[in-house]
Scaffold this motif. Structure first.
Motif, mmCIF file in Angstrom:
data_model
loop_
_atom_site.group_PDB
_atom_site.id
_atom_site.type_symbol
_atom_site.label_atom_id
_atom_site.label_comp_id
_atom_site.label_asym_id
_atom_site.label_seq_id
_atom_site.Cartn_x
_atom_site.Cartn_y
_atom_site.Cartn_z
ATOM 1 N N ARG A 132 42.293 5.849 44.063
ATOM 2 C CA ARG A 132 41.262 6.227 43.099
ATOM 3 C C ARG A 132 41.897 6.570 41.749
ATOM 4 O O ARG A 132 41.427 6.135 40.705
ATOM 5 C CB ARG A 132 40.442 7.399 43.615
ATOM 6 C CG ARG A 132 39.370 7.816 42.620
ATOM 7 C CD ARG A 132 38.431 8.861 43.176
ATOM 8 N NE ARG A 132 37.356 9.094 42.240
ATOM 9 C CZ ARG A 132 36.321 8.280 42.041
ATOM 10 N NH1 ARG A 132 36.212 7.171 42.725
ATOM 11 N NH2 ARG A 132 35.402 8.556 41.154
ATOM 12 N N GLU A 133 42.976 7.339 41.775
ATOM 13 C CA GLU A 133 43.670 7.691 40.535
ATOM 14 C C GLU A 133 44.184 6.447 39.832
ATOM 15 O O GLU A 133 44.086 6.324 38.602
ATOM 16 C CB GLU A 133 44.815 8.655 40.829
ATOM 17 C CG GLU A 133 44.343 10.037 41.236
ATOM 18 C CD GLU A 133 45.464 10.932 41.721
ATOM 19 O OE1 GLU A 133 46.653 10.577 41.552
ATOM 20 O OE2 GLU A 133 45.146 11.993 42.290
ATOM 21 N N GLN A 134 44.713 5.493 40.595
ATOM 22 C CA GLN A 134 45.188 4.245 40.006
ATOM 23 C C GLN A 134 44.028 3.475 39.395
ATOM 24 O O GLN A 134 44.125 2.967 38.281
ATOM 25 C CB GLN A 134 45.896 3.391 41.056
ATOM 26 C CG GLN A 134 46.424 2.087 40.497
ATOM 27 C CD GLN A 134 47.071 1.214 41.558
ATOM 28 O OE1 GLN A 134 46.777 1.323 42.752
ATOM 29 N NE2 GLN A 134 47.943 0.332 41.124
ATOM 30 N N ALA A 138 40.927 1.563 34.690
ATOM 31 C CA ALA A 138 39.604 1.474 34.081
ATOM 32 C C ALA A 138 39.489 2.230 32.765
ATOM 33 O O ALA A 138 38.562 1.969 31.988
ATOM 34 C CB ALA A 138 38.558 2.003 35.058
ATOM 35 N N ALA A 139 40.404 3.124 32.492
ATOM 36 C CA ALA A 139 40.306 4.058 31.365
ATOM 37 C C ALA A 139 39.713 3.424 30.106
ATOM 38 O O ALA A 139 40.314 2.560 29.492
ATOM 39 C CB ALA A 139 41.678 4.646 31.061
ATOM 40 N N GLY A 140 38.512 3.877 29.757
ATOM 41 C CA GLY A 140 37.870 3.440 28.528
ATOM 42 C C GLY A 140 37.207 2.074 28.581
ATOM 43 O O GLY A 140 36.500 1.710 27.658
ATOM 44 N N ASN A 141 37.432 1.306 29.635
ATOM 45 C CA ASN A 141 36.878 -0.049 29.707
ATOM 46 C C ASN A 141 35.880 -0.242 30.834
ATOM 47 O O ASN A 141 35.140 -1.214 30.844
ATOM 48 C CB ASN A 141 38.006 -1.073 29.892
ATOM 49 C CG ASN A 141 38.952 -1.058 28.711
ATOM 50 O OD1 ASN A 141 38.536 -1.145 27.577
ATOM 51 N ND2 ASN A 141 40.235 -0.907 28.987
ATOM 52 N N ALA A 142 35.908 0.643 31.798
ATOM 53 C CA ALA A 142 35.037 0.522 32.960
ATOM 54 C C ALA A 142 34.918 1.897 33.599
ATOM 55 O O ALA A 142 35.530 2.854 33.138
ATOM 56 C CB ALA A 142 35.630 -0.480 33.959
ATOM 57 N N VAL A 164 34.799 3.994 37.510
ATOM 58 C CA VAL A 164 35.118 3.904 38.926
ATOM 59 C C VAL A 164 33.991 4.592 39.689
ATOM 60 O O VAL A 164 33.641 5.738 39.394
ATOM 61 C CB VAL A 164 36.472 4.575 39.230
ATOM 62 C CG1 VAL A 164 36.787 4.535 40.711
ATOM 63 C CG2 VAL A 164 37.579 3.895 38.418
ATOM 64 N N LEU A 165 33.430 3.880 40.634
ATOM 65 C CA LEU A 165 32.347 4.444 41.424
ATOM 66 C C LEU A 165 32.846 5.572 42.316
ATOM 67 O O LEU A 165 34.008 5.572 42.728
ATOM 68 C CB LEU A 165 31.725 3.361 42.313
ATOM 69 C CG LEU A 165 30.995 2.239 41.591
ATOM 70 C CD1 LEU A 165 30.636 1.135 42.573
ATOM 71 C CD2 LEU A 165 29.761 2.765 40.899
ATOM 72 N N PRO A 166 31.967 6.511 42.648
ATOM 73 C CA PRO A 166 32.347 7.539 43.617
ATOM 74 C C PRO A 166 32.416 6.923 45.010
ATOM 75 O O PRO A 166 32.057 5.757 45.206
ATOM 76 C CB PRO A 166 31.183 8.545 43.528
ATOM 77 C CG PRO A 166 30.022 7.715 43.098
ATOM 78 C CD PRO A 166 30.592 6.652 42.184
ATOM 79 N N ARG A 167 32.853 7.696 45.980
ATOM 80 C CA ARG A 167 32.850 7.209 47.362
ATOM 81 C C ARG A 167 31.407 6.889 47.748
ATOM 82 O O ARG A 167 30.501 7.664 47.496
ATOM 83 C CB ARG A 167 33.419 8.254 48.306
ATOM 84 C CG ARG A 167 34.892 8.472 48.120
ATOM 85 C CD ARG A 167 35.439 9.382 49.211
ATOM 86 N NE ARG A 167 36.777 9.805 48.903
ATOM 87 C CZ ARG A 167 37.870 9.124 49.201
ATOM 88 N NH1 ARG A 167 37.778 7.957 49.803
ATOM 89 N NH2 ARG A 167 39.057 9.573 48.892
ATOM 90 N N LEU A 168 31.224 5.726 48.359
ATOM 91 C CA LEU A 168 29.891 5.271 48.751
ATOM 92 C C LEU A 168 29.909 4.795 50.196
ATOM 93 O O LEU A 168 30.947 4.362 50.700
ATOM 94 C CB LEU A 168 29.451 4.099 47.857
ATOM 95 C CG LEU A 168 29.389 4.338 46.353
ATOM 96 C CD1 LEU A 168 29.148 3.025 45.626
ATOM 97 C CD2 LEU A 168 28.301 5.336 46.017
ATOM 98 N N THR A 169 28.752 4.826 50.823
ATOM 99 C CA THR A 169 28.617 4.218 52.145
ATOM 100 C C THR A 169 28.619 2.700 51.966
ATOM 101 O O THR A 169 28.433 2.190 50.853
ATOM 102 C CB THR A 169 27.307 4.631 52.817
ATOM 103 O OG1 THR A 169 26.211 4.076 52.069
ATOM 104 C CG2 THR A 169 27.179 6.150 52.929
ATOM 105 N N ILE A 170 28.767 1.963 53.039
ATOM 106 C CA ILE A 170 28.762 0.507 52.945
ATOM 107 C C ILE A 170 27.407 0.010 52.429
ATOM 108 O O ILE A 170 27.339 -0.926 51.640
ATOM 109 C CB ILE A 170 29.170 -0.163 54.286
ATOM 110 C CG1 ILE A 170 29.537 -1.622 54.069
ATOM 111 C CG2 ILE A 170 28.105 -0.011 55.331
ATOM 112 C CD1 ILE A 170 30.835 -1.819 53.359
#
Length: 124
Positions: free
Chosen positions: A6-8, A13-17, A19-25
């Motif tokens: 997630r950190e990677q 993504a920094a500034g360009n996208a 990152v979604l949180p943890r999600l179910t399938i």
């Protein structure tokens, strides 16, 4: 993924996208179905995109698209040309020098993947 993954992803993504949180399938599928296209490795999420008829660019190195390739509308399959192609190993054991593992995926620079995605989207 893990906290480190997630950190990677957040650094990339920094500034360009975002990152979604943890999600179910199921939650992931609801995001995927609304996407214009998907890019991914040979994983369940790429196969979900195919099942939902989301155009996708799929990257293959350790796995063989002839055996496990995602289907769907106009699939673009990028296949590595590497010494140990289609090894089907979960953990890369390539003995040579590699910036990251699986080493075969180094053959897919972001510019190439982006170009294939743009071609796919422009053909819609």
């Amino acid at each position: 993924g893990s906290d480190a993954e997630r950190e990677q992803a957040e650094r990339i993504a920094a500034g360009n996208a975002f990152v979604l949180p943890r999600l179910t399938i199921g939650q992931k599928a609801s995001v995927i179905v609304r996407a214009a296209a998907a890019v991914g490795l040979d994983t369940g999420l790429t196969h979900i995109a195919a099942a939902l008829n989301v155009p996708q660019v799929s990257l293959y190195g350790p796995t063989d698209p002839k055996l496990v390739g995602a289907l769907g509308p106009r699939p673009v399959r990028l296949v590595a040309r590497f010494d140990c192609l289609f090894c089907h190993q979960r953990v890369c054991t390539y003995p040579g020098l590699a910036d990251f593992k699986p080493a075969c995926l180094v053959e897919f620079p972001p510019e190439r993947v982006w170009g294939e995605l743009m071609k796919l989207l422009s053909s819609r």
